[in-house]
Design an enzyme around this catalytic site. Sequence first.
Site, mmCIF file in Angstrom:
data_model
loop_
_atom_site.group_PDB
_atom_site.id
_atom_site.type_symbol
_atom_site.label_atom_id
_atom_site.label_comp_id
_atom_site.label_asym_id
_atom_site.label_seq_id
_atom_site.Cartn_x
_atom_site.Cartn_y
_atom_site.Cartn_z
ATOM 1 N N CYS A 18 0.813 -1.226 0.000
ATOM 2 C CA CYS A 18 0.000 0.000 0.000
ATOM 3 C C CYS A 18 0.843 1.271 0.000
ATOM 4 C CB CYS A 18 -0.916 0.011 1.227
ATOM 5 S SG CYS A 18 0.027 0.010 2.759
ATOM 6 N N CYS A 91 -1.322 -4.889 7.812
ATOM 7 C CA CYS A 91 -0.920 -3.609 8.405
ATOM 8 C C CYS A 91 -0.085 -3.824 9.666
ATOM 9 C CB CYS A 91 -2.144 -2.763 8.735
ATOM 10 S SG CYS A 91 -3.292 -2.603 7.356
HETATM 11 FE FE1 FES Z 1 -1.242 0.308 4.402
HETATM 12 FE FE2 FES Z 1 -2.741 -0.527 6.401
HETATM 13 S S1 FES Z 1 -3.376 -0.154 4.349
HETATM 14 S S2 FES Z 1 -0.618 -0.285 6.361
#
Ligand code: FES
Length: 111
Positions: A18, A91
């Site tokens: 992400c 995460c």
């Molecule tokens: Fe990137 Fe949670 S979506 S760390």
Amino acid sequence: MGEMKEADAVGEYGNPTCGDLMYIYIKVKEMNGQEIIDDISFQTFGCAAAIATSSMITEIAKGKTLDDAAKITRDDVANSLDGLPPIKLHCSNLAADALKKAIKNYREKKK
Ligand code: FES
């Protein structure tokens, strides 16, 4: 929470999935021949789960020896939060891995 200007070491870890980024700062003191995490803080540029796991790992790691803190797993962090939704489990990687990097950086600096 926040940058620690007088930190002994910093661990940086980015989540390739992400693009979120976390820094873990540690201050270490030696006591009875043991290296203890005396203070710890975080800066997280990421989602709410990443911020929650950052905060939780500071609670878990403070006061632990470096050896014990290095054993904290992603699951330990997620379980301490009473779990995370499956889509947010990745995460918790940031917190555990950023702490491990901070410990590794501290040990390399000491050599
Ligand atoms: Fe990137 Fe949670 S979506 S760390």
